[in-house]
Enzyme design. Structure first.
Site: not given
Lengths: 230, 80
Positions: A85, A202, A204
């Site tokens: 990002c 993302h 994560e």
């Protein structure tokens, strides 16, 4: 394996990235933007957020942070660097990845799960994936509309630098499955050598069923597997 | 003190979602003559010095390095 997670003023996914690394049973450490060296890490993550308030352009000011010189040296040595990002935006501004980001075509901040098609499964970040595998990972951005001209797009394709493209749950790629207007539905690219990845989604945030998906794990698994073989 | 007035705009062929949206709003408001709207940035920089050529060189450098992203943007400036 030891991951360094670069923290800029305004980064806000740094803790999530550390958690994800620890979830994969690896060591992780925060690296302050003013640090001089990143040599003692095996891989680096530039996390998401709003470094320097996104002033001027996303990533434009972060690229001049002191740590970025050593990030460049680290990348030049062929070691893996992931920009997620805002981290992707910083890598673009720093010239570690080609192209630039524009505001989403909808002008809105988009925060939702999307489907990604794995376009290249030979990179250090996708070697555990099947080609064409569909990953469900969330996006959360307003400047994720990847832009490159036709010449650069041809180069990216010729060098297999397109890592992920936005698709639907069946893998169909078209304008309707493009959330932000990105050229060629591009969600993530690597550098020519393949050791630097930038992606808007993302991974994560997709590490546990309770979060809605575990598909982000395969990207971390790929990096760990790559590092073990190195 | 000399002042540089800098305009940063998108290069031709780069999509400008803000400009497109404002153009659409103007269309809806009934302004039929509007051909295109482009939204860019205006930046003012106060700079020390008396040598205009040297000042222009420095402003050009900071535009290229930081204020504009040459991949998508172009810039013009005048020093007053």
């Amino acid at each position: 394996m030891k991951f360094g997670i670069i923290v800029f003023p305004g980064s806000n996914c740094d803790r999530d990235c550390l958690w994800a690394v620890e979830e994969m049973k690896q060591k992780g450490e925060f690296v302050w933007h003013d640090s001089k060296s990143v040599a003692n890490y095996d891989a680096l993550i530039l996390p998401g957020g709003f470094s320097y308030g996104d002033y001027l352009r996303s990533g434009a000011i972060a690229r001049f942070a002191r740590v970025m010189d050593s990030v460049k040296t680290f990348a030049d040595k062929g070691k893996p660097v992931i920009g997620i990002c805002n981290g992707f935006q910083i890598l673009l501004e720093a010239g570690l990845l080609p192209g630039a980001m524009l505001t989403n075509k909808t002008l809105k901040f988009i925060c939702k799960y999307v489907n990604l098609s794995v376009e290249n499964n030979t990179s250090p970040f996708t070697n555990k994936c099947e080609k064409g595998q569909i990953l469900r990972v969330p996006i959360a951005h307003k400047e994720g509309n990847y832009f490159c001209d036709d010449t650069l797009l041809e180069t990216l394709l010729a060098n297999k630098q397109v890592a992920f493209r936005y698709c639907d749950e069946k893998g169909k790629i078209n304008a309707e499955t493009n959330p932000n207007g990105a050229v060629y539905n591009i969600a993530g690219i690597t550098n020519k050598k393949g050791n630097v990845l930038g992606l808007m989604p993302h991974p994560e945030r997709a590490m546990k069923e309770t979060l809605g998906s575990t598909d982000g794990k395969i990207i971390f698994e790929s990096v760990i597997s790559y590092l073990k073989k190195r | 003190m000399p002042k540089a007035k800098i305009y940063v705009t998108f290069k031709d062929g780069v999509l400008d979602p803000q400009g497109t949206t404002v153009k659409r709003a103007l269309d809806k408001m009934g302004y039929k003559n509007i051909e295109e709207v482009m939204i860019g940035k205006y930046i003012e920089v106060q700079i020390k010095g008396t040598d205009k050529k040297q000042i222009e060189k420095e402003i050009d450098e900071i535009c290229d390095k930081l204020l504009a992203n040459p991949n998508i943007e172009k810039y013009t400036f005048k020093v007053e």
